[in-house]
Scaffold this active site. Structure first.
Site: not given
Ligand SMILES: CC(C)(COP(=O)(O)OP(=O)(O)OC[C@H]1O[C@@H](n2cnc3c(N)ncnc32)[C@H](O)[C@@H]1OP(=O)(O)O)[C@@H](O)C(=O)NCCC(=O)NCCS
Length: 142
Positions: A64-65, A73, A97, A102, A108
């Site tokens: 999570a972020v 990133g 999983e 999502n 991923y």
């Molecule tokens: C999923 C999560 C961890 C991504 O974190 P983040 O730091 O924003 O990810 P990044 O910045 O490294 O993203 C890298 C790439 O992944 C893809 N990506 C990440 N989040 C995305 C989104 N919400 N929708 C579409 N593409 C996404 C994009 O290609 C992105 O590159 P870009 O920003 O240049 O387009 C964050 O959205 C989150 O915490 N979500 C809620 C918790 C969750 O559902 N976790 C997963 C299940 S445990």
């Protein structure tokens, strides 16, 4: 654990009931082969990953972020850190999983994971709706 729980509360949509409690986190962290990685932005915790290794398989249990720190990133860097730590601990592959709708799936697939399975109606949302789970795997080079 407080910074992790703050990110947990902010990051997960309550509609899906996927956030863990601090008791669940503490419980799993007490089991062997499990570790927490925290990412910082400007000196403050901004994201985390919880991972477990059992023999030669690692499982990314949670990532999570904080919403205010997304799309910079941090997710990519957490996955790279988890993959490297899992490989050092003897894992040959990293599994996870994820709910099939999502947006994290884009993270991923963008970091090299491939879909290897599906579990129909595996998750139950807060209002009782059922969601499929997709299993993804990333090979870890020795
Ligand atoms: C999923 C999560 C961890 C991504 O974190 P983040 O730091 O924003 O990810 P990044 O910045 O490294 O993203 C890298 C790439 O992944 C893809 N990506 C990440 N989040 C995305 C989104 N919400 N929708 C579409 N593409 C996404 C994009 O290609 C992105 O590159 P870009 O920003 O240049 O387009 C964050 O959205 C989150 O915490 N979500 C809620 C918790 C969750 O559902 N976790 C997963 C299940 S445990």
């Amino acid at each position: 654990m407080a910074p992790v729980m703050e990110i947990m509360r902010a990051a997960f949509d309550p509609a899906y009931g996927e956030a863990w409690t601090s008791g669940q986190c503490a419980g799993i962290l007490a089991s062997p082969g499990t570790w927490l990685m925290i990412a910082e932005l400007d000196g403050r915790p901004a994201g985390f990953a919880l991972t477990r290794v059992i023999v030669d398989e690692a499982e990314l249990l949670l990532i999570a972020v904080h919403p205010e720190a997304r799309r910079r990133g941090i997710g990519v860097r957490l996955i790279a850190g988890v993959a490297e730590a899992a490989r050092r601990r003897g894992a040959a592959s990293l599994f996870l999983e994820v709910r099939s709708n999502n947006p994290a799936i884009a993270l991923y697939t963008g970091t090299g994971f491939s879909k290897v399975g599906e579990r129909i109606n595996y998750y139950r949302g807060a209002n009782g709706d059922l969601f499929d789970a997709h299993t993804y795997s990333l090979p870890l080079c020795p």
